[in-house]
Design an enzyme around this catalytic site. Structure first.
Site, PDB file in Angstrom:
ATOM      1  N   ASN A  14       0.873  -1.177   0.000  1.00 54.84           N
ATOM      2  CA  ASN A  14       0.000   0.000   0.000  1.00 54.84           C
ATOM      3  C   ASN A  14       0.907   1.223   0.000  1.00 54.84           C
ATOM      4  O   ASN A  14       1.501   1.556   1.019  1.00 54.84           O
ATOM      5  CB  ASN A  14      -0.891  -0.034   1.248  1.00 54.84           C
ATOM      6  CG  ASN A  14      -1.687   1.250   1.424  1.00 54.84           C
ATOM      7  OD1 ASN A  14      -1.796   2.070   0.503  1.00 54.84           O
ATOM      8  ND2 ASN A  14      -2.253   1.429   2.610  1.00 54.84           N
ATOM      9  N   LYS A  16       0.152   4.278  -0.263  1.00 57.35           N
ATOM     10  CA  LYS A  16      -0.461   5.493   0.305  1.00 57.35           C
ATOM     11  C   LYS A  16      -0.173   6.667  -0.643  1.00 57.35           C
ATOM     12  O   LYS A  16      -0.125   6.465  -1.848  1.00 57.35           O
ATOM     13  CB  LYS A  16       0.036   5.729   1.733  1.00 57.35           C
ATOM     14  CG  LYS A  16      -0.096   4.462   2.591  1.00 57.35           C
ATOM     15  CD  LYS A  16       0.073   4.680   4.057  1.00 57.35           C
ATOM     16  CE  LYS A  16      -0.106   3.349   4.784  1.00 57.35           C
ATOM     17  NZ  LYS A  16      -0.075   3.467   6.228  1.00 57.35           N
ATOM     18  N   HIS A 106      -9.522   1.429   4.695  1.00 60.29           N
ATOM     19  CA  HIS A 106      -8.254   1.582   5.407  1.00 60.29           C
ATOM     20  C   HIS A 106      -8.466   2.540   6.580  1.00 60.29           C
ATOM     21  O   HIS A 106      -9.247   3.482   6.479  1.00 60.29           O
ATOM     22  CB  HIS A 106      -7.178   2.125   4.454  1.00 60.29           C
ATOM     23  CG  HIS A 106      -5.821   2.098   5.068  1.00 60.29           C
ATOM     24  ND1 HIS A 106      -5.380   3.082   5.926  1.00 60.29           N
ATOM     25  CD2 HIS A 106      -4.817   1.185   4.987  1.00 60.29           C
ATOM     26  CE1 HIS A 106      -4.162   2.770   6.344  1.00 60.29           C
ATOM     27  NE2 HIS A 106      -3.800   1.629   5.790  1.00 60.29           N
ATOM     28  N   GLU A 108      -6.870   4.939   7.616  1.00 53.83           N
ATOM     29  CA  GLU A 108      -6.656   6.360   7.290  1.00 53.83           C
ATOM     30  C   GLU A 108      -7.876   6.944   6.589  1.00 53.83           C
ATOM     31  O   GLU A 108      -8.190   8.124   6.757  1.00 53.83           O
ATOM     32  CB  GLU A 108      -5.371   6.511   6.454  1.00 53.83           C
ATOM     33  CG  GLU A 108      -4.137   6.298   7.333  1.00 53.83           C
ATOM     34  CD  GLU A 108      -2.941   5.685   6.635  1.00 53.83           C
ATOM     35  OE1 GLU A 108      -2.852   5.730   5.397  1.00 53.83           O
ATOM     36  OE2 GLU A 108      -2.064   5.137   7.356  1.00 53.83           O
ATOM     37  N   GLU A 176      -5.708  -4.899  10.348  1.00 51.73           N
ATOM     38  CA  GLU A 176      -4.670  -3.903  10.606  1.00 51.73           C
ATOM     39  C   GLU A 176      -4.982  -3.155  11.894  1.00 51.73           C
ATOM     40  O   GLU A 176      -5.775  -2.205  11.885  1.00 51.73           O
ATOM     41  CB  GLU A 176      -4.608  -2.900   9.457  1.00 51.73           C
ATOM     42  CG  GLU A 176      -4.239  -3.500   8.128  1.00 51.73           C
ATOM     43  CD  GLU A 176      -3.606  -2.457   7.214  1.00 51.73           C
ATOM     44  OE1 GLU A 176      -2.498  -2.709   6.730  1.00 51.73           O
ATOM     45  OE2 GLU A 176      -4.203  -1.392   7.008  1.00 51.73           O
ATOM     46  N   GLY A 182       2.242   2.098  10.887  1.00 47.36           N
ATOM     47  CA  GLY A 182       3.243   3.155  10.818  1.00 47.36           C
ATOM     48  C   GLY A 182       3.920   3.451  12.152  1.00 47.36           C
ATOM     49  O   GLY A 182       4.661   4.437  12.258  1.00 47.36           O
ATOM     50  N   SER A 222       3.177  -2.229  10.425  1.00 49.55           N
ATOM     51  CA  SER A 222       4.618  -2.324  10.709  1.00 49.55           C
ATOM     52  C   SER A 222       5.220  -3.680  10.322  1.00 49.55           C
ATOM     53  O   SER A 222       6.106  -4.197  11.020  1.00 49.55           O
ATOM     54  CB  SER A 222       4.906  -1.976  12.179  1.00 49.55           C
ATOM     55  OG  SER A 222       4.518  -0.636  12.443  1.00 49.55           O
TER      56      SER A 222
HETATM   57  P1  PGA Z   1       2.706   0.231   7.738  1.00 51.31           P
HETATM   58  O1  PGA Z   1       1.269   0.492   7.067  1.00 51.31           O
HETATM   59  O2  PGA Z   1       3.246  -1.030   7.129  1.00 51.31           O
HETATM   60  O3  PGA Z   1       3.528   1.443   7.361  1.00 51.31           O
HETATM   61  O4  PGA Z   1       2.485   0.101   9.207  1.00 51.31           O
HETATM   62  C1  PGA Z   1       0.376  -0.549   6.813  1.00 51.31           C
HETATM   63  C2  PGA Z   1      -0.893  -0.012   6.202  1.00 51.31           C
HETATM   64  O5  PGA Z   1      -1.320   1.095   6.561  1.00 51.31           O
HETATM   65  O6  PGA Z   1      -1.515  -0.680   5.343  1.00 51.31           O
END
Ligand code: PGA
Length: 264
Positions: A14, A16, A106, A108, A176, A182, A222
């Site tokens: 992803n 982003k 997601h 976000e 997630e 993140g 992560s």
């Molecule tokens: P990350 O993000 O691997 O940077 O923690 C995962 C995601 O948001 O899909």
């Protein structure tokens, strides 16, 4: 003896809001070359990229011209088919670019764009209508975890997301935990397994046993080359949705090639 888990592992990147279309072309070419050098078998572990919308046409052209086995898709889609929805992107347009997958819900999108479970459900139905496989994201915040325990929130989110979905629909679920995204603080493999098992139970309840055993459940939050093997050893974790580490070629290709170090 037949393999216990016949689900093909899926490693998804992803991106982003990172990499423009020129950077996307360079990244995809390098990734494919790296995986080719390593004799990667895409039938053995599927690789899917989720670039920004403006990159998709470039990625499609490259993948089609060079017959890459990579799959790709959008990071979101509109619940509507077409019309006066400024800024939105129809699932029909994603399908017209040969997208196979689309990320829906997601965290976000949920936290910065007010996406509720009901909106997520409408988007899931829109994706299926346009022949896209929705990657349905669910996960609890740190506060949810404290208040409700590990699986209640993600299971509730998935239950609503699946309303009106047919028992044989092709879907992917991504667990997630918001606190792990993140943050550099991934869930433990045991935590991921516990929630993935509950999500699979829900799939059996609301869709069918067949769907529960066929649907891939990813862990995200992560994920790095150093921790992927632990997640992939768990019975109910079938892959990963990778954010930050998906932007690093060496990291992402090592995650894709987790089978090389899963036994270690
Ligand atoms: P990350 O993000 O691997 O940077 O923690 C995962 C995601 O948001 O899909």
């Amino acid at each position: 003896m037949a393999e216990l888990n016949a689900r093909v592992p899926l490693i998804a990147g992803n991106w982003k809001m990172n990499l423009d279309h020129l950077q996307a072309i360079a990244f995809v070419q390098k990734l494919v070359w790296t995986l080719k050098d390593a004799d990667h078998d895409y039938a053995d572990t599927e690789v899917v990229l989720f670039p920004p919308f403006t990159d998709l046409r470039s990625v499609q052209t490259l993948v089609a011209a060079d017959k890459y086995e990579l799959a790709y898709g959008g990071q979101d889609l509109s619940a509507h088919d077409s019309g006066a929805y400024t800024g939105e992107v129809s699932g029909a347009f994603l399908a017209a670019l040969d997208s196979k997958y689309v990320i829906i819900g997601h965290s976000e999108r949920r936290s910065y764009h007010g996406e509720t479970d009901e909106i997520v459900n409408k988007k899931v139905l829109a994706a299926l209508k346009h022949g896209l496989v929705p990657v349905i994201c669910v996960g609890e915040t740190a506060e949810d975890l404290e208040k409700h325990g590990p699986s209640a929130v993600p299971v509730g989110q998935l239950r609503t997301a699946l309303q009106g979905v047919s028992a044989d629909a092709d879907i992917v679920v991504a667990y997630e935990p918001v606190w792990a995204i993140g943050s550099g603080q991934a869930a433990t493999p045991e935590q991921a397994q516990q929630v993935a098992a509950e999500l699979r139970k829900l799939l059996a309840d609301v869709l069918s046993e067949e769907s529960a055993s066929a649907t891939r459940i990813l862990y995200g939050g992560s994920v790095k080359s150093g921790n992927i093997a632990g997640f992939m050893r768990e019975t109910d974790v079938d892959g990963a949705l990778v954010g930050g580490a998906a932007l690093d070629l060496a990291e992402f290709s090592a995650i894709v090639r987790f089978k090389k170090h899963v036994g270690a």
